[in-house]
Design a protein around this motif. Structure first.
Motif, PDB file in Angstrom:
ATOM      1  N   LEU A  21      62.455   7.998  14.509  1.00 15.53           N
ATOM      2  CA  LEU A  21      62.110   7.279  13.869  1.00 15.53           C
ATOM      3  C   LEU A  21      59.871   7.491  13.329  1.00 15.53           C
ATOM      4  N   LEU A  22      59.785   7.953  14.337  1.00 16.16           N
ATOM      5  CA  LEU A  22      58.895   8.578  13.645  1.00 16.16           C
ATOM      6  C   LEU A  22      58.437   9.478  13.627  1.00 16.16           C
ATOM      7  N   LEU A  23      59.722  10.601  13.351  1.00 20.68           N
ATOM      8  CA  LEU A  23      59.843  11.912  12.484  1.00 20.68           C
ATOM      9  C   LEU A  23      59.632  11.326  10.708  1.00 20.68           C
ATOM     10  N   ILE A  24      61.068   9.582  10.844  1.00 23.98           N
ATOM     11  CA  ILE A  24      60.887   9.212   9.664  1.00 23.98           C
ATOM     12  C   ILE A  24      59.786   8.858   8.978  1.00 23.98           C
ATOM     13  N   SER A  25      59.259   8.255   9.695  1.00 26.88           N
ATOM     14  CA  SER A  25      58.050   7.728   9.218  1.00 26.88           C
ATOM     15  C   SER A  25      56.674   8.730   8.555  1.00 26.88           C
ATOM     16  N   TYR A  26      57.342   9.622   8.850  1.00 26.44           N
ATOM     17  CA  TYR A  26      56.057  10.963   8.156  1.00 26.44           C
ATOM     18  C   TYR A  26      56.014  10.594   6.696  1.00 26.44           C
ATOM     19  N   ILE A  27      57.320  10.896   6.334  1.00 19.25           N
ATOM     20  CA  ILE A  27      57.579  10.781   4.859  1.00 19.25           C
ATOM     21  C   ILE A  27      57.299   9.131   4.252  1.00 19.25           C
ATOM     22  N   LEU A  28      56.801   7.698   4.238  1.00 23.31           N
ATOM     23  CA  LEU A  28      56.763   6.744   4.497  1.00 23.31           C
ATOM     24  C   LEU A  28      55.812   6.592   3.637  1.00 23.31           C
ATOM     25  N   LYS A 254      39.059   3.356 -13.942  1.00 20.60           N
ATOM     26  CA  LYS A 254      38.030   3.295 -15.520  1.00 20.60           C
ATOM     27  C   LYS A 254      35.966   3.124 -15.040  1.00 20.60           C
ATOM     28  N   CYS A 255      36.034   3.359 -13.216  1.00 22.96           N
ATOM     29  CA  CYS A 255      34.464   3.046 -13.430  1.00 22.96           C
ATOM     30  C   CYS A 255      33.705   4.301 -13.173  1.00 22.96           C
ATOM     31  N   LYS A 256      33.286   4.587 -13.754  1.00 20.92           N
ATOM     32  CA  LYS A 256      31.504   5.808 -13.588  1.00 20.92           C
ATOM     33  C   LYS A 256      30.897   6.162 -12.223  1.00 20.92           C
ATOM     34  N   TYR A 257      31.241   4.813 -11.545  1.00 20.83           N
ATOM     35  CA  TYR A 257      30.752   5.133 -10.396  1.00 20.83           C
ATOM     36  C   TYR A 257      31.049   5.362  -9.210  1.00 20.83           C
ATOM     37  N   LYS A 258      29.744   5.823  -7.982  1.00 20.44           N
ATOM     38  CA  LYS A 258      30.853   6.466  -6.538  1.00 20.44           C
ATOM     39  C   LYS A 258      31.058   4.655  -6.323  1.00 20.44           C
ATOM     40  N   THR A 259      31.998   4.779  -5.611  1.00 20.10           N
ATOM     41  CA  THR A 259      33.174   3.173  -5.331  1.00 20.10           C
ATOM     42  C   THR A 259      33.130   3.411  -3.608  1.00 20.10           C
ATOM     43  N   ILE A 260      32.932   2.108  -3.347  1.00 21.85           N
ATOM     44  CA  ILE A 260      33.123   1.646  -1.877  1.00 21.85           C
ATOM     45  C   ILE A 260      34.325   0.809  -1.837  1.00 21.85           C
ATOM     46  N   VAL A 261      35.453   0.239  -1.223  1.00 16.93           N
ATOM     47  CA  VAL A 261      36.889   0.076  -1.365  1.00 16.93           C
ATOM     48  C   VAL A 261      37.345  -0.561   0.447  1.00 16.93           C
ATOM     49  N   THR A 262      36.737  -2.125   0.493  1.00 17.40           N
ATOM     50  CA  THR A 262      36.892  -2.974   1.718  1.00 17.40           C
ATOM     51  C   THR A 262      38.473  -4.476   1.448  1.00 17.40           C
ATOM     52  N   GLY A 263      38.465  -4.350   2.120  1.00 16.40           N
ATOM     53  CA  GLY A 263      39.271  -5.341   2.341  1.00 16.40           C
ATOM     54  C   GLY A 263      40.814  -5.676   2.987  1.00 16.40           C
ATOM     55  N   ASP A 264      41.228  -6.905   2.986  1.00 18.72           N
ATOM     56  CA  ASP A 264      42.920  -7.132   3.237  1.00 18.72           C
ATOM     57  C   ASP A 264      43.809  -6.129   3.048  1.00 18.72           C
ATOM     58  N   PHE A 265      44.752  -4.989   3.261  1.00 20.87           N
ATOM     59  CA  PHE A 265      45.279  -4.376   2.822  1.00 20.87           C
ATOM     60  C   PHE A 265      46.671  -4.871   3.472  1.00 20.87           C
ATOM     61  N   ASN A 266      46.523  -5.481   4.450  1.00 24.16           N
ATOM     62  CA  ASN A 266      47.932  -6.047   4.377  1.00 24.16           C
ATOM     63  C   ASN A 266      49.482  -5.204   4.822  1.00 24.16           C
ATOM     64  N   ASN A 267      48.680  -4.040   5.425  1.00 19.28           N
ATOM     65  CA  ASN A 267      49.327  -2.867   5.236  1.00 19.28           C
ATOM     66  C   ASN A 267      49.015  -1.812   6.094  1.00 19.28           C
ATOM     67  N   THR A 268      49.349  -0.638   6.974  1.00 21.83           N
ATOM     68  CA  THR A 268      48.812   0.047   7.732  1.00 21.83           C
ATOM     69  C   THR A 268      48.383   1.428   7.124  1.00 21.83           C
ATOM     70  N   ALA A 269      47.730   1.831   7.625  1.00 23.55           N
ATOM     71  CA  ALA A 269      46.822   3.826   7.274  1.00 23.55           C
ATOM     72  C   ALA A 269      47.964   4.430   7.325  1.00 23.55           C
ATOM     73  N   TYR A 270      49.631   4.378   7.610  1.00 24.84           N
ATOM     74  CA  TYR A 270      50.794   4.706   7.347  1.00 24.84           C
ATOM     75  C   TYR A 270      51.743   5.063   6.169  1.00 24.84           C
ATOM     76  N   SER A 271      51.119   4.032   5.197  1.00 26.60           N
ATOM     77  CA  SER A 271      52.416   3.356   4.429  1.00 26.60           C
ATOM     78  C   SER A 271      52.030   3.394   2.849  1.00 26.60           C
ATOM     79  N   TYR A 272      52.423   3.406   2.033  1.00 28.25           N
ATOM     80  CA  TYR A 272      52.685   4.345   1.069  1.00 28.25           C
ATOM     81  C   TYR A 272      51.152   3.579  -0.149  1.00 28.25           C
ATOM     82  N   ILE A 273      50.752   2.222   0.647  1.00 27.91           N
ATOM     83  CA  ILE A 273      49.927   1.186  -0.316  1.00 27.91           C
ATOM     84  C   ILE A 273      48.307   2.073   0.230  1.00 27.91           C
TER      85      ILE A 273
END
Length: 340
Positions: A21-28, A254-273
């Motif tokens: 399952l962990l191996l499969i998760s690498y393609i998520l 469409k933004c030309k400025y340097k960007t910071i993105v914050t928030g509650d993604f309701n998903n993990t760092a291993y996700s497509y999102i």
């Protein structure tokens, strides 16, 4: 496996399943939820799968069994995953006169529905923010009808506004020269943004709150729900998140400025999102300067990091902190960054 006793064989079967399952998760991160929603649900269990494989590696290592190679190889193949789960180095903190600090916090409506027994949650959150004194504050699940007062800050969507969805708020010590809301259809979730001016630089700050699965996080109640129901519910949520991220990325392009993105993604760092939001131009400030598991959500048994502060690669990350105060079902995070 022939030389293993009965209990050992059972353990190895479980080990094999966890490794597979962990191996499969690498393609998520490369599989859009709209294409394969059921598989994308697996991303939520990646922290547990990593911990299980570490356990099995140590278990077989102590017995000097060659079965330890299974989890060792799978963990080695996903070495980058470990950095997202746990930072082994202590947090760095570099003082610089050009530093700026950013805090993100899902405040859960300031405990309006009394999920926590404390009667002073809102006051305690305000005190935490004032004590930390960040330059930029991004709040999710904020009650605009019950606003907080922070001296020395400009604000966007911090008080009741009929024209913008409630829920997210942005405070900034730097002047706000532009602001807006990115509305997600058929949901109370949305994203807001501001352009702030720091000396000669204009910086875009996004505050996201992506769709929540609505899954009960109480483990005892969670057991009562069928796996089919859970997979269907979470899979549907991830499809909605993908649509929301596509709207966000179109706006951000469409933004030309340097960007910071914050928030509650309701998903993990291993996700497509997460992968789509982070892209090639943003860095995860926790991975650069965090410490420990970086747990941002109150879930039993294994750590979930679903709240993020991502910064343009033009920034240097000089510090990161995950707080432990339980004033919500989320924990606040704060980074210190410098624009190069």
């Amino acid at each position: 496996m022939k030389k293993l006793k009965f209990f050992g064989k059972i353990m190895f079967v479980i080990n094999s399943l966890a490794a597979f399952l962990l191996l499969i998760s690498y393609i998520l991160p490369f599989v859009p939820p709209k294409s394969f929603a059921s598989l994308s649900v697996l991303s939520l269990s990646v922290p547990l799968l990593i911990l299980l494989n570490i356990f099995f590696f140590i278990y077989w290592l102590l017995q000097v069994k060659k079965q330890m190679l299974l989890s060792l190889v799978v963990l080695a193949l996903g070495w980058g995953y470990l950095g997202s789960l746990y930072k082994f180095s202590s947090s760095k903190k570099i003082e610089d006169p050009n530093n700026m600090s950013v805090m993100s916090y899902n405040v859960r409506l300031f405990n309006h529905f009394q999920w926590l027994p404390s009667k002073t949650v809102k006051e305690d959150i305000v005190k935490l923010i004032r004590d930390e004194n960040p330059d930029i504050i991004c709040l999710q699940e904020y009650r605009t009808k019950d606003p907080i007062t922070l001296d020395g800050y400009f604000g966007f969507n911090t008080t009741f506004n009929n024209t913008v969805k409630r829920g997210q708020a942005l405070f900034s010590k730097f002047p706000i020269v532009n602001s807006g809301s990115l509305e997600f259809p058929n949901t109370s979730n949305n994203a807001i943004f501001v352009d702030v001016v720091k000396e000669k630089d204009t910086i875009r700050v996004y505050n996201l709150h992506l769709q929540s699965s609505g899954v009960n996080t109480d483990v005892d109640k969670l057991k009562k729900e069928s796996s089919e129901q859970l997979f269907k519910q979470v899979g549907t949520t991830f499809k909605e998140q993908q649509a929301q991220v596509e709207l966000f990325l179109k706006h951000k392009s469409k933004c030309k400025y340097k960007t910071i993105v914050t928030g509650d993604f309701n998903n993990t760092a291993y996700s497509y999102i997460y992968k789509k939001i982070k892209g090639d131009n943003l860095i995860d400030t926790f991975e650069e300067a965090g410490n420990g598991f970086g747990k941002t959500y109150d879930f039993k048994f294994f750590p979930l990091r679903i709240d993020f502060i991502l910064a343009d690669k033009s920034f240097t990350v000089n510090g990161f902190k995950t707080f432990e105060q339980k004033l919500s079902d989320h924990y606040p995070i704060k980074t210190t960054i410098k624009l190069n």
